[in-house]
Every structure is written in structure tokens, then in C-alpha cells.
Enzyme design. Sequence first.
Site: not given
Length: 392
Positions: A200, A322
Site C-alpha cells: 500500500g 533499505c
Amino acid sequence: MAAAIYLDNNATTPVAPEVFEAMVPWLRDEYGNPSSAYALGRRAAAALAEARERVAALVGCHPESLLFTSCGTESINTAILSCLALDPDRRHIITSAVEHSATIKLCEFLAQRGYEITWLPVDSRGRLDPGACAAAIHEETALVSLLWANNETGVLFPIEEIAAITAAKKIPLHVDAVQAVGKLPLNFDSLGAQFLSLSGHKLHAPKGVAALAVSRKIRFSPLLRGSQEEGRRGGTQNVASIVGMGVAATLAAETSHHERIRDLRDRLEQCALRDIPGAEVNGDTEHRLPNTTSLAFDGIESEGALVLLDRSGLYCSAGSACTTGSIHPSHVLRAMGYSNERARASLRFSLSRLTTEADINRACQILPEAVARLRALRPTGSPVVAAAPAAP
Ligand code: PLP
């Protein structure tokens, strides 16, 4: 002070105002558990059903194929581990060297437990050869798991061709479509893959909500056991966020903004290539997401560039979020054969529906100034031209 220019939408997107508005009642008044039989619960269940239909419409699958999860990482882990659980004698996984860390870390963990992992290579433009995938399949192959769109370069893998190969060999295919959903037209049911992951927060819904499409034609083993989602994903559903993701899916399905985003991305890229000597695009520019550009500016260090750009109110990224903050150069750019220097001299810019022309105009001013300043600060004797790709 001028508003920030947010060009890091592959890391996460702002929640769209329409999404926020749709979520509010489900946070404030409609607190029912969707598994409860009374009216409050039934209304929550109906809201989940509507959101499921909206997300299914975006990815082109039957609503019953969709499981709601907590993040793209959970969807990816669920798909891969389901295949391994159902076919314990098959201990070989095919993936690529440029996957998101969600896939890489799981496969590294599985390798430590004796699984054989084939890390398919990419060429210097980040492209994958479907023939290499076909050649890697053997009798112990449990599944193929591949990105559709690379989060760092935006380069697209030929997933339709891969799906035809895995279907012919009767091997399950999981597609990490976290970056592709909402940016490309796609249809899970006609693709012929068995799993597709989406998230999402990459399409203007909040963080902490995602989905996994699972073909109804295959057996499935849940990661989280419980009664929700027809026993396929335990845990009380995050109703407000799922409602938000449903609305975000409907907004993303309006494809009219794709061309505008592509035009703005192209303008930013052309301005960088024109105004910054030695600037180069990383990766295939032909088969690429419309919102992403990865650019190398020889003679700069991306860590320093991010600090300088941040001070000017321009947010972008050095490789994937990340790996930002770590000193390791991007594994994606390294797998494409670029040197550590070139990987460290690269920045990713990713746009969204909410990016404006004014944002791009400002970015076109800020970026050349920042690169010129960084180059001026470079100690004498350091290389001016980054090394060319070592791979073909
Ligand atoms: N796959 C890709 C290609 C991604 O870009 C990301 C997030 O950056 C993920 C998976 C993981 O998604 P999530 O952050 O929802 O766990």
C-alpha cells in the site's frame, strides 16, 4: 522556507488526501472487528469486501485471490515459504541478483538451511535474460521469484515471457510487483503467475498494509495461521488501512497521470544530462517504470550529495532506502557491473502522482548546483570519470 521537493516515491509515498479521508471513520467510529457477527462487525467486513474488490480491479484478479497482509515483505515471505512448505522435496529457488532485500534476505537464510539458490544475473542495463531462467530450472526447483520492476533503476523484467516459461515447466512463479502496481497496467489472471505481491505505501496508502494475490488454482500454505482471510492469513485485519489501500487502488487505476509523470521524469533526466557534465543514466531506458530515474554523477559521493540536497529541501535516495545509511554500494548497480565508485556516485529520483511541475523546475535548478559544489569540494587527485561497467 520553500516546501520540500519529495522525489523518493519508490521508498514510500505520501498518503493521498482522499485515502486519509476515507480512513478516518474506520479509525474513529467504526471500530468493529470484521469477524464479529453484529452490525458494527458486519460493516467492517463489508468495508473489507469493497477494498478487496478495488485492489483486485487494479491488479486484474478475482477478489477471492487476494489476501491482505502487513507489508510487501510479508507477502513475499508468504509466497516463497508456501511453495517450500507444500513441496518439501524441492529445495531449489530461482531468483535474481537485483531483488529487493525482502527476497534476498529470505533466500540467504534458506541457503544457510541447505536450499540451493540460483541468483540470475543481469546485464549492464539491468536486463534479465528469460533464457537463463529457463536453463536454471531443474527437477528440484520449487519456484521462481522475480521482481517485475526494479526499485532502484525502475528497469522492468520480461515477466510475461518468464510466466510462459514457468507455466510450460509447471513451476510456480511469484512476482514481486511492489513497484509495478499502480505504475503499469497489469493483469494477474491473464499473466499466468501463481503469486503477486504489492504494498500500500508505494501507492499513496499508509505503511503497514499490503496484499498478496494467490492463484485459486494452486495449493497454499499460510505463513500466519489463524481464522481470518479464510484461514489463509491469520490476524485481525487492519480495517482502516485496508480501506485506505482500496481507495488508493482506485486512484492508481486512473491511468491518465502516467504520461504526466513520465514527462516530468524525462524533463528532470534531460536537464541533468544537459546541465551536469558527465551525468549518465543507470539501466535500460526503454523498458522502465515511468516514474524512476537512476543517475550517476562522476566525482561525487551519494552520501554527501544526500546531505547537501536535503539542506536544499530535495529528497531523493542513494540506491534503495533499505541500504541507505550503510556504506555498501547498491547491490543492484554492482550486479549491473558498475564499479563501487560509480555505484556510490549514483542517485535515484522517483516521482508520483503528487509531484508537480514546480517540483521538477526547482529540482532542475538545485541538482546541477549541488553536483558542481560537491565536485569543487573533491580532493585533488580523485577520479573525475567513474569507471565504466565491467560487465557486457
Ligand atoms: N519489493 C520491492 C521491489 C520494494 O521496493 C519494496 C519496498 O521498498 C518491498 C518489496 C518491500 O515492501 P514493504 O516495504 O511493504 O515491506
